[in-house]
Design a protein around this motif. Structure first.
Motif, PDB file in Angstrom:
ATOM      1  N   PHE B  32       0.854  -1.194   0.000  1.00 41.59           N
ATOM      2  CA  PHE B  32       0.000   0.000   0.000  1.00 41.59           C
ATOM      3  C   PHE B  32       0.881   1.232   0.000  1.00 41.59           C
ATOM      4  O   PHE B  32       1.553   1.523   0.983  1.00 41.59           O
ATOM      5  N   ASP B  33       0.877   1.941  -1.124  1.00 41.90           N
ATOM      6  CA  ASP B  33       1.722   3.123  -1.220  1.00 41.90           C
ATOM      7  C   ASP B  33       0.867   4.385  -1.164  1.00 41.90           C
ATOM      8  O   ASP B  33      -0.345   4.343  -1.321  1.00 41.90           O
ATOM      9  N   GLY B  34       1.528   5.496  -0.934  1.00 41.53           N
ATOM     10  CA  GLY B  34       0.842   6.785  -1.005  1.00 41.53           C
ATOM     11  C   GLY B  34       0.035   7.115   0.228  1.00 41.53           C
ATOM     12  O   GLY B  34      -0.810   8.006   0.186  1.00 41.53           O
ATOM     13  N   VAL B  35       0.256   6.409   1.335  1.00 40.62           N
ATOM     14  CA  VAL B  35      -0.488   6.706   2.558  1.00 40.62           C
ATOM     15  C   VAL B  35       0.430   7.463   3.522  1.00 40.62           C
ATOM     16  O   VAL B  35       1.521   7.005   3.827  1.00 40.62           O
TER      17      VAL B  35
END
Lengths: 88, 88
Positions: B32-35
């Protein structure tokens, strides 16, 4: 696009909630009457960057299922809101 | 009158949040990227019986200040909703 996400993780109905029961028992001794059904959950807030709202929701739903909650005993409710756009 | 109350207890801005930081560091390893800006708080839900909405809000605000949150490091946000009336 940048979204602010709020995930509310609550115990499913019927799952025993010792923290909630303790709060409920303690409140009358502090003078707070008439409070029942106390349940304690988790609140996770974050910002997420995704191409559009549907992609953000899919990623957050997947995070909830795999990481942020235990689907056997917990429900997760997600709310997404588009954050102010960064200037181009 | 019966009200459902939801109290969201969050750490104040600037207060360090080790649980949130741990989640934020773990997400990329799960794909999960962009958090970013992950913050973890508490969610307390209950039903409260009071003469009217103002009395219910005053009692819940007082509970938050004295019991459900630590006002030095936490903010509490309360939402109240009138529950279905019991038949007379």
């Amino acid at each position: 696009m940048i979204f602010s996400a709020t995930v509310q993780v609550t115990l499913r109905p019927g799952i025993s909630d010792p923290a909630g029961s303790t709060i409920e028992r303690s409140l009358p001794t502090l003078g707070f009457d008439g409070v029942t059904d106390v349940r304690v959950g988790k609140l996770v807030t974050f910002t997420i960057s995704a191409t559009d709202q549907a992609a953000a929701r899919a990623e957050v739903d997947d995070m909830c299922r795999r990481f942020l909650s235990n689907p056997v005993i917990e429900d997760a409710s997600v709310s997404l809101e588009q954050a102010a756009q960064a200037p181009a």
